[in-house]
Design a protein around this motif. Structure first.
Motif, PDB file in Angstrom:
ATOM      1  N   MET A   1     -75.535   1.211  -3.763  1.00  0.00           N
ATOM      2  CA  MET A   1     -75.771   1.618  -4.987  1.00  0.00           C
ATOM      3  C   MET A   1     -74.967   1.319  -6.509  1.00  0.00           C
ATOM      4  SD  MET A   1     -78.515  -0.827  -4.387  1.00  0.00           S
ATOM      5  CE  MET A   1     -79.242   0.077  -5.858  1.00  0.00           C
ATOM      6  N   SER A   2     -73.948   2.363  -5.703  1.00  0.00           N
ATOM      7  CA  SER A   2     -73.956   3.286  -7.047  1.00  0.00           C
ATOM      8  C   SER A   2     -72.539   2.242  -7.389  1.00  0.00           C
ATOM      9  CB  SER A   2     -72.481   4.378  -6.243  1.00  0.00           C
ATOM     10  OG  SER A   2     -71.242   3.657  -5.498  1.00  0.00           O
ATOM     11  N   PHE A   3     -71.760   1.801  -7.422  1.00  0.00           N
ATOM     12  CA  PHE A   3     -70.844   0.520  -8.125  1.00  0.00           C
ATOM     13  C   PHE A   3     -72.249  -0.657  -9.114  1.00  0.00           C
ATOM     14  CE2 PHE A   3     -67.583  -2.985  -7.850  1.00  0.00           C
ATOM     15  CZ  PHE A   3     -67.070  -2.360  -8.810  1.00  0.00           C
ATOM     16  N   PRO A   4     -72.899  -0.560  -8.078  1.00  0.00           N
ATOM     17  CA  PRO A   4     -74.438  -1.670  -9.842  1.00  0.00           C
ATOM     18  C   PRO A   4     -75.209  -1.663 -10.495  1.00  0.00           C
ATOM     19  CG  PRO A   4     -74.548  -2.459  -6.882  1.00  0.00           C
ATOM     20  CD  PRO A   4     -73.300  -0.831  -7.395  1.00  0.00           C
ATOM     21  N   LEU A   5     -75.477   0.404 -10.002  1.00  0.00           N
ATOM     22  CA  LEU A   5     -75.745   0.705 -10.963  1.00  0.00           C
ATOM     23  C   LEU A   5     -74.609   1.480 -12.333  1.00  0.00           C
ATOM     24  CD1 LEU A   5     -77.632   3.568  -8.508  1.00  0.00           C
ATOM     25  CD2 LEU A   5     -79.322   2.227 -10.632  1.00  0.00           C
ATOM     26  N   LEU A   6     -73.482   1.042 -11.498  1.00  0.00           N
ATOM     27  CA  LEU A   6     -72.491   1.841 -12.988  1.00  0.00           C
ATOM     28  C   LEU A   6     -72.020   0.958 -13.948  1.00  0.00           C
ATOM     29  CD1 LEU A   6     -70.303   4.345 -10.870  1.00  0.00           C
ATOM     30  CD2 LEU A   6     -71.671   4.723 -12.190  1.00  0.00           C
ATOM     31  N   THR A   7     -72.516  -0.240 -12.926  1.00  0.00           N
ATOM     32  CA  THR A   7     -72.369  -1.456 -14.184  1.00  0.00           C
ATOM     33  C   THR A   7     -73.146  -1.944 -14.515  1.00  0.00           C
ATOM     34  OG1 THR A   7     -71.661  -2.768 -12.304  1.00  0.00           O
ATOM     35  CG2 THR A   7     -69.689  -1.981 -13.128  1.00  0.00           C
ATOM     36  N   VAL A   8     -74.517  -2.084 -14.058  1.00  0.00           N
ATOM     37  CA  VAL A   8     -76.250  -3.132 -14.762  1.00  0.00           C
ATOM     38  C   VAL A   8     -76.039  -2.967 -15.946  1.00  0.00           C
ATOM     39  CG1 VAL A   8     -77.829  -0.981 -14.400  1.00  0.00           C
ATOM     40  CG2 VAL A   8     -78.407  -2.992 -14.291  1.00  0.00           C
ATOM     41  N   ALA A   9     -75.396  -1.770 -16.853  1.00  0.00           N
ATOM     42  CA  ALA A   9     -75.547  -1.866 -18.467  1.00  0.00           C
ATOM     43  C   ALA A   9     -74.341  -2.764 -18.911  1.00  0.00           C
ATOM     44  CB  ALA A   9     -75.665  -0.136 -18.180  1.00  0.00           C
ATOM     45  N   ALA A  10     -73.268  -2.740 -18.569  1.00  0.00           N
ATOM     46  CA  ALA A  10     -72.518  -3.362 -19.354  1.00  0.00           C
ATOM     47  C   ALA A  10     -72.631  -5.077 -18.707  1.00  0.00           C
ATOM     48  CB  ALA A  10     -71.044  -2.870 -19.160  1.00  0.00           C
ATOM     49  N   GLY A  11     -73.422  -5.705 -17.424  1.00  0.00           N
ATOM     50  CA  GLY A  11     -73.939  -7.113 -17.112  1.00  0.00           C
ATOM     51  C   GLY A  11     -75.576  -6.803 -18.250  1.00  0.00           C
ATOM     52  N   ASN A  12     -76.103  -6.268 -18.786  1.00  0.00           N
ATOM     53  CA  ASN A  12     -76.865  -6.565 -19.139  1.00  0.00           C
ATOM     54  C   ASN A  12     -76.682  -6.595 -20.757  1.00  0.00           C
ATOM     55  OD1 ASN A  12     -78.483  -6.848 -18.021  1.00  0.00           O
ATOM     56  ND2 ASN A  12     -79.509  -5.122 -17.479  1.00  0.00           N
ATOM     57  N   SER A  13     -75.656  -6.046 -20.992  1.00  0.00           N
ATOM     58  CA  SER A  13     -74.701  -5.612 -22.736  1.00  0.00           C
ATOM     59  C   SER A  13     -74.090  -7.248 -22.777  1.00  0.00           C
ATOM     60  CB  SER A  13     -73.732  -4.673 -23.076  1.00  0.00           C
ATOM     61  OG  SER A  13     -74.823  -3.530 -22.683  1.00  0.00           O
ATOM     62  N   VAL A  14     -73.401  -7.978 -22.108  1.00  0.00           N
ATOM     63  CA  VAL A  14     -72.803  -9.174 -22.185  1.00  0.00           C
ATOM     64  C   VAL A  14     -73.890  -9.890 -22.313  1.00  0.00           C
ATOM     65  CG1 VAL A  14     -71.159 -10.518 -21.141  1.00  0.00           C
ATOM     66  CG2 VAL A  14     -70.401  -8.116 -20.777  1.00  0.00           C
ATOM     67  N   MET A  15     -74.498  -9.914 -21.438  1.00  0.00           N
ATOM     68  CA  MET A  15     -76.004 -11.040 -21.515  1.00  0.00           C
ATOM     69  C   MET A  15     -76.806 -10.806 -22.519  1.00  0.00           C
ATOM     70  SD  MET A  15     -79.062 -11.456 -18.326  1.00  0.00           S
ATOM     71  CE  MET A  15     -80.330 -10.136 -19.624  1.00  0.00           C
ATOM     72  N   PHE A  16     -77.659 -10.028 -22.952  1.00  0.00           N
ATOM     73  CA  PHE A  16     -78.046 -10.005 -24.460  1.00  0.00           C
ATOM     74  C   PHE A  16     -77.613 -10.175 -25.537  1.00  0.00           C
ATOM     75  CE2 PHE A  16     -81.416  -8.210 -21.238  1.00  0.00           C
ATOM     76  CZ  PHE A  16     -82.243  -9.001 -22.048  1.00  0.00           C
ATOM     77  N   GLY A  17     -75.646  -9.549 -26.070  1.00  0.00           N
ATOM     78  CA  GLY A  17     -74.733  -9.518 -26.181  1.00  0.00           C
ATOM     79  C   GLY A  17     -74.944 -11.035 -26.512  1.00  0.00           C
ATOM     80  N   VAL A  18     -74.851 -11.851 -25.602  1.00  0.00           N
ATOM     81  CA  VAL A  18     -73.882 -13.475 -25.722  1.00  0.00           C
ATOM     82  C   VAL A  18     -74.863 -14.292 -26.188  1.00  0.00           C
ATOM     83  CG1 VAL A  18     -73.347 -15.309 -24.554  1.00  0.00           C
ATOM     84  CG2 VAL A  18     -71.886 -12.873 -24.194  1.00  0.00           C
ATOM     85  N   TYR A  19     -75.500 -13.907 -26.082  1.00  0.00           N
ATOM     86  CA  TYR A  19     -77.297 -14.864 -25.938  1.00  0.00           C
ATOM     87  C   TYR A  19     -77.415 -14.045 -27.399  1.00  0.00           C
ATOM     88  CZ  TYR A  19     -82.226 -15.819 -26.266  1.00  0.00           C
ATOM     89  OH  TYR A  19     -83.905 -16.163 -27.406  1.00  0.00           O
ATOM     90  N   SER A  20     -77.947 -13.368 -28.017  1.00  0.00           N
ATOM     91  CA  SER A  20     -77.932 -12.633 -29.197  1.00  0.00           C
ATOM     92  C   SER A  20     -76.918 -13.833 -30.316  1.00  0.00           C
ATOM     93  CB  SER A  20     -78.254 -11.180 -29.286  1.00  0.00           C
ATOM     94  OG  SER A  20     -79.149 -10.807 -29.074  1.00  0.00           O
ATOM     95  N   ASN A  21     -76.229 -13.488 -29.816  1.00  0.00           N
ATOM     96  CA  ASN A  21     -75.179 -13.861 -31.323  1.00  0.00           C
ATOM     97  C   ASN A  21     -74.797 -15.086 -31.258  1.00  0.00           C
ATOM     98  OD1 ASN A  21     -73.436 -12.283 -32.301  1.00  0.00           O
ATOM     99  ND2 ASN A  21     -73.640 -10.956 -30.239  1.00  0.00           N
ATOM    100  N   ALA A  22     -74.700 -15.937 -29.633  1.00  0.00           N
ATOM    101  CA  ALA A  22     -75.019 -17.114 -29.775  1.00  0.00           C
ATOM    102  C   ALA A  22     -75.953 -18.153 -30.661  1.00  0.00           C
ATOM    103  CB  ALA A  22     -74.952 -17.906 -28.352  1.00  0.00           C
ATOM    104  N   LEU A  23     -77.077 -17.292 -29.668  1.00  0.00           N
ATOM    105  CA  LEU A  23     -78.218 -17.756 -30.955  1.00  0.00           C
ATOM    106  C   LEU A  23     -78.355 -18.216 -32.257  1.00  0.00           C
ATOM    107  CD1 LEU A  23     -81.510 -18.963 -30.253  1.00  0.00           C
ATOM    108  CD2 LEU A  23     -82.012 -16.385 -30.469  1.00  0.00           C
ATOM    109  N   LEU A  24     -78.298 -16.747 -32.900  1.00  0.00           N
ATOM    110  CA  LEU A  24     -77.940 -16.493 -34.361  1.00  0.00           C
ATOM    111  C   LEU A  24     -77.165 -17.348 -34.881  1.00  0.00           C
ATOM    112  CD1 LEU A  24     -77.828 -14.942 -36.589  1.00  0.00           C
ATOM    113  CD2 LEU A  24     -75.745 -13.217 -36.302  1.00  0.00           C
TER     114      LEU A  24
END
Length: 229
Positions: A1-24
């Motif tokens: 579980m350590s690896f996903p927990l350490l990277t989940v924030a970065a993964g969500n940042s990529v997802m919401f960041g790309v979505y928000s900027n693409a929508l804009l």
């Protein structure tokens, strides 16, 4: 579980960041004005798909390591006393040494095919539910965000589960040595051996997990936008 927990924030940042900027970029509507001047569903769907591609490419090695670690509890070698991988770093190093850099992206195309339509539906469903639960022109309240986020997460996992099964089998191919020739070959072999129900494996658990996780995710997203933008 350590690896996903350490990277989940970065993964969500990529997802919401790309979505928000693409929508804009697509709609020209600032994020904080998207409720009073709502973008079209086509723009939302397209931006969601773009975020799915970006997230899949970013998370492919992380997801592979996670799947390998989770599945090593299944005894493929009865003579083995110790688990094959001692942790996420050791797992990644072993994959690189035995399968090369390409091996770290095993199942990556299946991940792209899973996340692209899934996140397109995810964001479109969330937006539609928010609009349906909110007076026109107003911002959705916490209750509407929680319900819309939870149901959007459940709907997206219902769509994603068949390809998620294929993805996991391709990722484990380097361990079990089944040697699938690709996504379609894996799909056909799985269907022939186990029937159509195999592609719904894990759906109940994924759906039960998806509702609370995505409800909190969207509530956090909406509040962080207000705080930071």
């Amino acid at each position: 579980m350590s690896f996903p927990l350490l990277t989940v924030a970065a993964g969500n940042s990529v997802m919401f960041g790309v979505y928000s900027n693409a929508l804009l970029y697509l709609s020209g509507t600032p994020l904080l004005d998207r409720h009073s001047s709502p973008p079209s569903y086509l723009h939302i769907f397209t931006a969601g798909g773009m975020s799915g591609i970006a997230q899949a490419l970013f998370l492919a090695p992380v997801d592979l390591v996670k799947v390998r670690l989770q599945n090593q509890t299944h005894v493929h070698n009865p003579k083995a006393v110790q688990p094959r991988y001692r942790g996420p770093i050791h797992c990644a190093v072993c994959i690189l040494r035995e399968e090369g850099l390409r091996g770290l992206f095993r199942g990556g195309m299946a991940l792209v095919l899973r996340d692209t339509p899934t996140l397109a539906v995810y964001f479109a469903t969330y937006t539609a539910l928010c609009r349906g639960l909110t007076t026109e022109g107003q911002e959705p309240g916490p209750a509407a965000v929680l319900v819309a986020g939870g149901l959007a997460g459940t709907a997206s996992w219902a769509l994603a589960t068949p390809m998620d099964v294929v993805k996991a089998r391709l990722q484990m191919d380097g361990v079990k040595r089944v040697e699938y020739r690709g996504i379609m070959d894996c799909f056909l072999i799985s269907f022939r051996r186990e029937g159509a129900r195999v592609f719904l494996r894990g759906l109940t658990l994924n759906s039960l997990r998806a509702f609370p996780v995505n409800a909190v995710t969207f509530l956090t997203y909406e509040n962080l936008l207000k705080l930071l933008c």
